[in-house]
Design a protein around this motif. Structure first.
Motif, short mmCIF file in Angstrom:
data_model
loop_
_atom_site.label_atom_id
_atom_site.label_comp_id
_atom_site.label_asym_id
_atom_site.label_seq_id
_atom_site.Cartn_x
_atom_site.Cartn_y
_atom_site.Cartn_z
N GLN A 133 0.79 -1.17 0.08
CA GLN A 133 -0.06 0.08 -0.05
C GLN A 133 0.69 1.17 0.22
N VAL A 134 2.13 1.06 0.03
CA VAL A 134 2.99 2.14 0.39
C VAL A 134 2.84 3.56 -0.82
N PHE A 135 2.61 3.18 -2.00
CA PHE A 135 2.48 4.20 -2.84
C PHE A 135 1.12 4.77 -3.11
N GLN A 136 0.23 4.19 -2.20
CA GLN A 136 -1.27 4.71 -2.25
C GLN A 136 -1.67 5.88 -1.81
N LYS A 137 -2.56 6.60 -2.34
CA LYS A 137 -2.79 7.81 -1.77
C LYS A 137 -3.41 7.69 -0.27
N PHE A 138 -2.89 8.69 0.61
CA PHE A 138 -3.35 8.83 1.90
C PHE A 138 -2.56 7.52 2.82
N PHE A 139 -1.91 6.86 2.15
CA PHE A 139 -1.47 5.67 3.13
C PHE A 139 -0.39 6.38 4.00
N ARG A 140 -0.75 5.70 5.25
CA ARG A 140 0.52 6.22 6.47
C ARG A 140 0.66 4.59 7.07
N SER A 141 1.89 4.46 7.50
CA SER A 141 2.31 3.33 8.00
C SER A 141 1.77 3.41 9.52
#
Length: 196
Positions: A133-141
């Motif tokens: 999901q890292v390059f998805q919009k609004f992703f925060r680990s």
């Protein structure tokens, strides 16, 4: 003084608001297909040096060692200078923000067809279950909860669109608790090499 602290805090808030608005506008352009990228020879070395100078105070304040490994002569890349600077800024700033102790190591290496930029940190890393999901919009680990600040969740989404829009590739490797390495490549420009 208290007054200076208030002024400094207001400046920081204004900068964060401007960054958020710019990120949202860029994300909107990406999704609508209206993000325009120049194709011209760019001194990649100049873009990297600019970002490193801008982020040195942040690294110093965070007690993070910021290291640059780059040859003295570097060929220009083909692309959009302002957008390349945005990508470098996003990746190096993320590395500093997600590192509580240790170092952030920036490396730039050319080959026959491209120039490769990478930034390795000793930070919190990204859990394997979240890496797709890292390059998805609004992703925060979820690792973000372990650090002092978090961003908009748009930086990596924007970085991928810019890099791929200029004919490059972008990726990363990471282990939770051990840090991350983000990298991208951009095609070399078909003009003589320049000295940084």
């Amino acid at each position: 003084s208290t007054w200076m602290c208030v002024v400094h805090g207001m400046q920081g808030s204004n900068e964060r608001m401007i960054r958020l608005v710019n990120d949202l506008l860029a994300a909107n352009r990406i999704e609508s297909g209206s993000l325009k990228l120049k194709e011209e020879p760019v001194s990649f070395a100049e873009a990297v040096h600019t970002v490193m100078a801008d982020l040195e105070p942040l690294a110093r304040a965070s007690k993070i060692e910021l290291v640059l490994e780059m040859p003295g002569t570097l060929p220009p890349v083909r692309g959009d200078k302002d957008r390349i600077t945005v990508v470098v800024q996003n990746l190096v700033e993320n590395a500093i923000k997600y590192t509580k102790a240790g170092s952030v190591r920036v490396s730039v290496q050319p080959n026959d067809a491209a120039v490769r930029f990478s930034v390795a940190d000793t930070g919190v890393g990204i859990p394997e279950r979240e890496q797709k999901q890292v390059f998805q919009k609004f992703f925060r680990s979820t690792s973000a909860t372990k650090i002092r600040s978090v961003g908009t969740g748009l930086g990596l989404f924007i970085a991928r669109a810019i890099v791929e829009g200029m004919g490059g590739t972008i990726g990363f490797s990471s282990r939770e608790g051990e840090g991350s390495t983000f990298w991208f490549t951009l095609p070399r420009a078909s003009v003589p090499a320049t000295i940084s």
